[in-house]
Design an enzyme around this catalytic site. Structure first.
Site, mmCIF file in Angstrom:
data_model
loop_
_atom_site.group_PDB
_atom_site.id
_atom_site.type_symbol
_atom_site.label_atom_id
_atom_site.label_comp_id
_atom_site.label_asym_id
_atom_site.label_seq_id
_atom_site.Cartn_x
_atom_site.Cartn_y
_atom_site.Cartn_z
ATOM 1 N N CYS A 116 0.807 -1.223 0.000
ATOM 2 C CA CYS A 116 0.000 0.000 0.000
ATOM 3 C C CYS A 116 0.840 1.272 0.000
ATOM 4 O O CYS A 116 0.308 2.369 -0.173
ATOM 5 C CB CYS A 116 -0.945 -0.006 1.195
ATOM 6 S SG CYS A 116 -1.979 -1.488 1.272
ATOM 7 N N HIS A 253 -2.716 6.752 2.535
ATOM 8 C CA HIS A 253 -3.291 5.544 1.946
ATOM 9 C C HIS A 253 -4.699 5.354 2.493
ATOM 10 O O HIS A 253 -4.918 5.390 3.708
ATOM 11 C CB HIS A 253 -2.417 4.339 2.281
ATOM 12 C CG HIS A 253 -3.093 3.020 2.127
ATOM 13 N ND1 HIS A 253 -3.807 2.674 0.996
ATOM 14 C CD2 HIS A 253 -3.192 1.955 2.990
ATOM 15 C CE1 HIS A 253 -4.306 1.462 1.151
ATOM 16 N NE2 HIS A 253 -3.949 1.007 2.344
ATOM 17 N N ASN A 283 -10.455 -0.255 -0.024
ATOM 18 C CA ASN A 283 -9.000 -0.239 0.080
ATOM 19 C C ASN A 283 -8.429 -0.804 -1.220
ATOM 20 O O ASN A 283 -8.547 -2.003 -1.485
ATOM 21 C CB ASN A 283 -8.566 -1.091 1.279
ATOM 22 C CG ASN A 283 -7.064 -1.126 1.475
ATOM 23 O OD1 ASN A 283 -6.296 -0.845 0.567
ATOM 24 N ND2 ASN A 283 -6.644 -1.504 2.681
#
Length: 330
Positions: A116, A253, A283
């Site tokens: 990520c 993120h 996500n």
């Protein structure tokens, strides 16, 4: 560490698949509810790639979007850096697949895997390559098809992940460079809390679960991020000799909206300054930051010259945070 940059972000593009997976859809798959998901994550829906749509397809569409919005040519791109954890193949790289599609023959191509944190790692590498004089125009692309490695029997994790891709163009710029400073680090002993098995299924003798699917200890990831990122933000500002009032936008993120709220509170950043993509896309790992930037551009929030704090963090555990001047005029 303060950087002497000679590069700037000059264009952006993004793409998400058409298929939506709403919280109501998930109620039919696992024991969950819209209220439970929103309360704990802030997510409302995600986008899912089709059976025959893969990470390279999403990345190519994102680059095509950038190409259509950019006021110049991409024929002189001399490096493609792709961040992904869900490449179509072990090899060739996704970057090579993008090169083949567009036919840029005098172009380097490489994939990076920083989970990520991949988008900010890619930007960091691109800035270094351009500032050193080795390259002049680099595409940094982040794309994921996490739905293909999500365990849809695990109700604690299957509600989280979605698919998407984004692209940023980094160009040489000596008079008004855009990269201000960065922080970077790794906490490798956190690996057991977030992983996907590959060729081996053990970690220091410990048997791993998952059989090729993602496994996440959300509580431990949350604790690490909520504790370490505010510290990294403080260090970034000290290095740049700036304060929070100098920051126009914070783009972490987009892992979980509740996590972002906690980070903002601990760092002293007003939540309205946070740009996110998690509500509508879930996500999306390395793609989440660029998707949030793209939404902000389209909503006329993010403007050329704004000071932006980008912070990627994820499996490894690894992170890269950076301060940049937004340079894209689209």
């Amino acid at each position: 560490m303060e950087t002497l940059s000679k590069a700037r972000i000059s264009a952006i593009g993004a793409y998400v698949p058409e298929k939506r997976l709403t919280n109501e859809d998930l109620e039919k798959i696992v024991d969950t509810s819209d209220e439970w998901i929103v309360q704990r994550t802030g997510m409302k829906e995600r986008r899912l790639a089709s059976e025959w749509e893969f990470t390279s397809d999403l990345c190519i569409r994102a680059v095509e979007d950038l190409k259509n919005r950019y006021h110049g040519t991409l024929d002189d791109v001399d490096m493609i850096i792709v961040s992904t954890t869900t490449a179509d193949y072990a090899f060739p790289s996704t970057a090579c697949q993008i090169q083949e599609h567009f036919g840029w023959s005098d172009t380097g191509a490489v994939d990076v895997n920083a989970t990520c944190a991949g988008l900010t790692y890619g930007l960091h590498i691109a800035n270094g390559l351009i500032t050193s004089g080795l390259h002049r125009k680099i595409l940094v692309v982040a794309g994921e098809t996490l739905s293909k490695v999500t365990d849809y029997t695990d109700r604690s994790s299957c509600v989280l992940f979605g698919d998407g891709a984004g692209a940023l163009l980094i160009e040489r710029e000596e008079k008004a460079p855009g990269f201000i400073t960065f922080v970077q680090g790794t906490k490798g002993d956190g690996a057991r809390h977030l992983y996907r098995t590959g060729l081996r299924s053990d970690l220091k003798g410990e048997k791993l679960l998952g059989a090729g699917k993602m496994v996440q200890n959300g509580r431990e990831v949350y604790k690490w991020a909520a504790r370490s990122i505010p510290e990294g933000i403080k260090k970034l500002l000290e290095q740049a000799k700036m304060d929070l009032g100098d920051i126009d936008w914070f783009v972490p993120h987009s892992a979980n909206l509740r996590m972002i709220e906690s980070i903002c509170e601990k760092a002293g950043i007003p939540l309205e300054k946070a740009l996110t993509s998690v509500e509508w896309f879930g996500n999306t790992s390395s793609a989440s930051i660029v998707l949030a930037l793209d939404l902000a551009v389209k909503n006329k929030k993010l403007k050329e010259g704004d000071t932006v704090l980008l912070y990627g963090f994820g499996g490894g555990f690894t992170y890269t945070g950076m301060l940049v001047k937004w340079g894209a005029s689209v």
